[in-house]
Write a protein that holds these residues in place. Structure first.
Motif, PDB file in Angstrom:
ATOM      1  N   TRP A 221       2.797  -9.327  -2.924  1.00  0.00           N
ATOM      2  CA  TRP A 221       3.865  -9.056  -1.954  1.00  0.00           C
ATOM      3  C   TRP A 221       4.374  -7.623  -2.108  1.00  0.00           C
ATOM      4  CZ3 TRP A 221       8.696 -12.759  -1.416  1.00  0.00           C
ATOM      5  CH2 TRP A 221       9.570 -12.248  -0.468  1.00  0.00           C
TER       6      TRP A 221
ATOM      7  N   GLU B  14       4.547  -4.612   0.754  1.00  0.00           N
ATOM      8  CA  GLU B  14       5.807  -4.124   1.317  1.00  0.00           C
ATOM      9  C   GLU B  14       6.278  -2.832   0.660  1.00  0.00           C
ATOM     10  OE1 GLU B  14      10.339  -5.635   2.402  1.00  0.00           O
ATOM     11  OE2 GLU B  14       9.001  -6.937   1.267  1.00  0.00           O
TER      12      GLU B  14
ATOM     13  N   GLU C 161       2.778 -11.993   3.921  1.00  0.00           N
ATOM     14  CA  GLU C 161       3.512 -10.722   3.831  1.00  0.00           C
ATOM     15  C   GLU C 161       2.527  -9.572   3.736  1.00  0.00           C
ATOM     16  OE1 GLU C 161       7.201  -8.796   3.909  1.00  0.00           O
ATOM     17  OE2 GLU C 161       6.921 -10.958   3.815  1.00  0.00           O
TER      18      GLU C 161
ATOM     19  N   HIS D 211       1.546  -6.399   6.586  1.00  0.00           N
ATOM     20  CA  HIS D 211       1.525  -4.965   6.284  1.00  0.00           C
ATOM     21  C   HIS D 211       0.108  -4.414   6.291  1.00  0.00           C
ATOM     22  CE1 HIS D 211       5.603  -5.950   4.854  1.00  0.00           C
ATOM     23  NE2 HIS D 211       5.869  -4.682   5.061  1.00  0.00           N
TER      24      HIS D 211
ATOM     25  N   ARG E  61       6.361 -15.354   9.279  1.00  0.00           N
ATOM     26  CA  ARG E  61       5.357 -14.299   9.248  1.00  0.00           C
ATOM     27  C   ARG E  61       4.196 -14.624  10.187  1.00  0.00           C
ATOM     28  NH1 ARG E  61       6.907  -9.405   8.635  1.00  0.00           N
ATOM     29  NH2 ARG E  61       7.490  -8.751   6.550  1.00  0.00           N
TER      30      ARG E  61
ATOM     31  N   ARG F 267      17.276  -6.944   3.144  1.00  0.00           N
ATOM     32  CA  ARG F 267      16.696  -7.547   4.347  1.00  0.00           C
ATOM     33  C   ARG F 267      17.772  -7.833   5.388  1.00  0.00           C
ATOM     34  NH1 ARG F 267      11.610 -10.126   4.395  1.00  0.00           N
ATOM     35  NH2 ARG F 267      10.208  -8.951   3.008  1.00  0.00           N
TER      36      ARG F 267
ATOM     37  N   THR G  13      12.852  -0.829  -1.481  1.00  0.00           N
ATOM     38  CA  THR G  13      13.261  -1.217  -0.126  1.00  0.00           C
ATOM     39  C   THR G  13      14.741  -0.957   0.148  1.00  0.00           C
ATOM     40  OG1 THR G  13      13.559  -3.506  -0.882  1.00  0.00           O
ATOM     41  CG2 THR G  13      11.437  -2.936   0.104  1.00  0.00           C
TER      42      THR G  13
END
Length: 753
Positions: free
Chosen positions: A53, A57, A113, A117, A172, A308, A402
């Protein structure tokens, strides 16, 4: 505010390089704080999944081929899906006979995920999601766990984290395919998640029973709650559903309001369903996994959720969550090891009834058996939170990456200690002296009028293991989480200290001394038992025990012990539990006393003095960390440490008044002005007052209160009238009574704690 000083790529590199198993491939689950050895070589699918993951990301590329292969190694060739644990050589672990909802659905979510991407394909995620649903969803209910082949249900409770991971995967798929049937499936799963698992106030009970109600042991778990918010935010974004986005915001707001610790900073890993942080016990013998701790992984999950959710809010409505992001980033910085890289597992605390954290203790008793980094000792297993697990390295790197647009807040515990005000105060301190003496040669104190001495001596003698040392209690196999008779450095130190105070010689003095030497690790530190995890606390206990035993030679490797202790001093002048861990007064005091026992001193004594002065508060007390509220424990630590460094405590009258004000209505002392009385707090207050040439205002009452803590077996409890504790409580009672009887010298009261 500070600049963002943590590098996500550096944390990622720490995982890829220091957790890699060069002999068998894959990645180990836990290592020592200094990366000198792997302490859990077994492999966990959760770590491999989160790495997949994070690569997608977070854009991390180092070690990508090895990490992709690591996840592939977990594919179950017999029954489909993914194995959850592998032994170091890659053979399925005994724990892989079970498949759990959270892990199986998290695999699907992470694969999808990655696909989102451009780092994988949709098919693999779809297949794993279908397998997990077929295995773990029965009659419309998600199960907690089943046998590897799905033949039997092992846990019929429904986990919020599993349902959240399922929704994240479905969202997703809906976002990638754009098909209406996938959007409908995601919408249905989101509605079910909210209806079954989310309360109106935003709390998310972690487990629900067949009846749909939270199970009796349910709590608001930060990881499960954060994952739920992440899933709802993603579903709301994909489905363009404002209601789901608002629900996600409500959840993270609840976490911020109820799980954040205003005293020391950081999020607790769980709270009660009513939003309170409690310990569920009036009387504490040992910390256990029901007691809240702070883990870096849980705080990273919270940070991911804040990041998020904040993206779904309008620009003018982001302030509150951005503040939550800033302070969470700031707390995670305190868990960063700037000596060896990476982040620590987390930190635990001393607690005083009915539920106030007192100071760092970095230990958790009775953790789940599938948690990496566990040590087994006597009848208990525990986790040293200053070591490192693989999962927090990954989660922290991703969470910081992030949320990199938000600047980290400085926590008060990291406030500068080199200010002009602190420097001037430290420089103006009056000199003091605390002459070293032979503490093993002290005369016994007659306490027969205030306690049953013979019964307590029998309690101590019964905890002895011939040829080794003393345990925490005389009990061999207690029911529940009670400590047993297994010899420990802690039990030996406190038992010998009480024997000396009561005028008794320890049993098998030479053999005990020899056994203690075996507890020294290669880096010079001491562990609680030979071969265990070594740190400042146990190093202090061991070298001070050598003094109490009259063993002039001390540790086998004297210089290594000194070097280890000095390495634990941080730039702020204080000491942490191991090198690189954040400073606090507790470990600062222990390190300075241990160095004194070794006839040495800190590498920078003046900086240590400044750290103590920076911990002083306006009410006359001292906080466990800079900027934290005053408590009796820390006043005692400040007084004794300064004395050993040749300084007299300033503003003595204010400190005395603070301590005296902490005496409660029953006669005992609380650890601060608002908590309840406890034996450990009483010991620290009585000792601190003695070192300040003062005493409790109601001396007879505190003595009576202490006497009331002795139990029929000869031990002592933390408050009167409840079950017997450990030698920890016994030590606190005997030393306090001896101080009130004016039987201890100031040096003994400082050195032996």
């Amino acid at each position: 505010m500070s600049q963002n000083s943590l590098s996500p790529k550096a944390l990622w590199s720490t995982y890829v390089t220091k957790f890699a198993n060069t002999e068998f491939g894959g990645f180990v689950s836990a290592i020592d704080y200094d990366a000198t050895r792997s302490i859990t070589a077994d492999r966990m699918v959760e770590t491999a999944v989160l790495a997949r993951w994070a690569m997608a990301e977070g854009g991390f590329t180092e070690g990508k081929a090895e990490l992709v292969q690591s996840l592939a190694d977990f594919v179950d060739p017999l029954h489909g899906g993914y194995l959850e644990f592998l032994e170091v050589s890659g053979i399925p672990h005994e724990l892989s006979s079970v498949k759990t909802a959270q892990r199986q659905f998290l695999v699907a979510a992470a694969l999808l995920e990655a696909a989102a991407h451009g780092d994988g394909d949709l098919t693999a995620g779809r297949e794993q999601l279908a397998h997990a649903r077929g295995l773990l969803v029965r009659d419309g209910r998600m199960l907690g766990s089943v046998a590897r082949d799905g033949s039997s249900v092992l846990d019929d409770r429904s986990p919020a984290a599993g349902a959240a991971a399922e929704l994240l995967a479905l969202a997703r798929i809906a976002g990638l395919s754009g098909r209406q049937e996938d959007r409908d499936a995601a919408a249905q799963a989101a509605a079910t998640l909210v209806e079954r698992h989310v309360e109106a106030d935003g709390s998310v009970p972690d487990w629900r029973g067949v009846d749909g109600l939270p199970v009796p042991t349910a709590k608001v778990d930060l990881t499960a709650s954060s994952l739920t918010a992440i899933a709802l935010a993603e579903a709301g974004r994909v489905l363009d559903d404002e209601g789901l986005l608002r629900q996600a915001a409500t959840i993270v707001t609840y976490n911020s309001e109820h799980l954040w610790d205003e005293r020391f900073g950081g999020h607790w890993n769980h709270c009660d369903l009513d939003g309170r942080i409690t310990i569920h016990r009036e009387f504490i013998t040992l910390l256990n996994s029901a007691i809240p701790i702070k883990t870096t992984a849980a705080n990273a999950w919270a940070l991911l959720a804040y990041g998020r959710v904040v993206q779904t809010l309008p620009a003018d409505g982001r302030d509150a969550l951005e503040r939550s992001i800033a302070r969470t980033r700031g707390y995670i910085e305190t868990m960063t090891d700037r000596e060896n890289g990476g982040v620590f597992i987390g930190e635990g605390y001393f607690w005083t009834p009915p539920g106030t954290p007192v100071g760092p203790f970095v230990r958790q008793m009775l953790p789940p058996r599938d948690l990496p980094g566990i040590f087994h000792f006597g009848s208990s297993s525990f986790l040293r939170l200053y070591n490192k697990q693989a999962t927090p390295q990954i989660l922290t790197a991703l969470a910081l990456e992030t949320t990199r647009t938000v600047t980290s807040d400085d926590l008060t515990q990291l406030a500068p200690t080199q200010t002009s005000e602190v420097t001037e105060l430290a420089a103006a301190l009056k000199p003091a002296s605390a002459p070293i003496e032979n503490i093993y040669a002290m005369e016994g104190v007659d306490l027969s009028g205030v306690m049953d001495v013979e019964r307590h001596l029998r309690y101590i003698r019964s905890s002895f293991t011939p040829g080794q040392g003393y345990g925490w209690t005389p009990r061999i196999a207690p029911i529940g989480s009670g400590a047993n008779q297994a010899p420990s450095v802690f039990g030996t130190h406190h038992s010998v200290a009480n024997l000396r105070v009561l005028g008794e010689d320890p049993q098998e003095l030479e053999q005990v001394t020899t056994w203690l030497t075996y507890a020294q690790a290669a880096n010079g530190a001491f562990a609680e038992f030979p071969g265990g995890p070594a740190d400042v606390l146990n190093t202090y206990l061991a070298v001070n025990a050598f003094q109490l035993l009259g063993h002039e030679a001390g540790p086998r490797d004297h210089e290594a012990a000194v070097s280890f202790l000095r390495a634990c001093q941080n730039e702020d002048g204080g000491f942490g539990v191991v090198p690189g861990f954040a400073s606090d007064l507790f470990h600062t005091n222990l390190a300075v006393v241990a160095l004194d026992s070794l006839r040495s001193e800190p590498a920078d004594p003046d900086a240590c003095v400044r750290y103590i002065m920076a911990s002083r508060n306006e009410d006359g007390g001292y906080g466990e960390r800079v900027g934290t509220p005053s408590d009796t424990y820390s006043v005692y630590r400040a007084v004794g440490t300064l004395a050993l460094l040749g300084k007299d405590l300033p503003f003595r009258e204010e400190a005395i008044r603070f301590l005296q004000d902490c005496q409660g209505p029953g006669g005992g002392f609380s650890h601060d002005l608002v908590s309840r009385e406890s034996l450990i707090a009483t010991y620290h207050a009585v000792a601190a007052l003695y070192l300040l040439d003062a005493e409790p205002l109601r001396r007879d009452e505190v003595q009576q209160w202490l006497t009331g803590c002795q139990t029929p077996d000869g031990g002592f409890s933390n408050i009167p009238g409840v079950t017997s504790g450990t030698i920890d409580e016994g030590f606190a009672a005997v030393q306090s009574l001896a101080i009130l009887a004016k039987g201890l010298t100031p040096y003994f009261a400082i050195a032996v704690s």
